[in-house]
Design a protein around this motif. Structure first.
Motif: not given
Length: 247
Positions: A85-91, A132-141, A158-167
């Motif tokens: 459901n989250i994936a559909g909402e953030l498509r 958490l997923i929305k933050n990861a998507l927005e922070a991802s290159p 449950v771990a959420v990973h993205n390639a960007g670094a937190v400022p």
């Protein structure tokens, strides 16, 4: 007290425009002549409207969590349909930045029939994971992959990973209220709300970040006990529901 009064009035006022969001899709369907894709988009619109309504209603729950007086009513909740459901909402966010959202279950890519259950309240878990997923998507290159990894060990992780670094400016206060940096419309409440919800579920939440490895936020849920283990004997095992599909 003034802040609480304003928040209460805001919750009330936001519900009025939501009426149109929730009823217009029904009226459009009655007119007919819609393609399958248009019907799907109307369903997503309506679902997002109900999600917003639930979030408005839950804002009072978050207020109670802050004060440690929220009474959790847990049950077995499969995380995978929530992720669908989250994936559909953030498509839109995913497609706009040419991103991909991967799901890994117990060390391998997700497959039909997988399930991963924790004890909790479904709507609160949805809110936490969506933040958490929305933050990861927005922070991802752009063009990168965001991964949600579900692992079953001493805890249910449950771990959420993205390639960007937190400022660097916000690393030490990542989960603090109103902590944000580099986001045009950031409120600094997403990670803070996720922390409140995780702790209300008896879970631990942690963040690890570096320029080389990106950022991972991990929520570690305690494993439910079997009747035998609750009585002081036997091993601790997760209570898993029947295998579920992708929802």
């Amino acid at each position: 007290r003034l802040r609480e009064d304003v928040e209460r009035m805001t919750r009330h006022d936001l519900k009025s425009p939501l009426t149109a969001v929730l009823t217009l899709p029904q009226l459009l369907r009655r007119d007919g002549n819609l393609s399958e894709r248009q019907n799907d988009m109307l369903s997503l619109m309506q679902h997002a409207g109900y999600r917003m309504l639930n979030m408005i209603n839950q804002s009072l729950d978050l207020y109670r969590m802050e004060r440690g007086v929220y009474e959790l009513t847990p049950q077995s909740v499969d995380i995978l349909p929530i992720l669908d459901n989250i994936a559909g909402e953030l498509r839109g966010v995913i497609e706009a930045s040419d991103l991909a959202l991967d799901v890994v279950v117990r060390g391998r890519p997700r497959q039909d029939g997988d399930a991963f259950a924790v004890r909790g309240e479904e709507m609160l878990l949805y809110t936490m994971l969506s933040n958490l997923i929305k933050n990861a998507l927005e922070a991802s290159p752009p063009g990168q992959r965001v991964a949600v990894t579900l692992a079953d060990g001493r805890t249910l992780d449950v771990a959420v990973h993205n390639a960007g670094a937190v400022p660097a400016a916000v690393r030490q206060r990542f989960f603090a209220k109103f902590a944000t940096a580099g986001k045009k419309d950031g409120t600094g409440l997403g990670a803070y709300g996720a922390k409140l919800i995780a702790e209300t579920h008896g879970a631990k939440i942690a963040m690890a970040t570096s320029e080389q490895k990106g950022t991972t936020v991990t929520v570690s849920f305690p494993k439910p006990r079997t009747p035998a283990s609750a009585g002081g004997s036997g091993s601790i095992k997760a209570k898993m529901p029947p295998a579920a599909g992708r929802g």
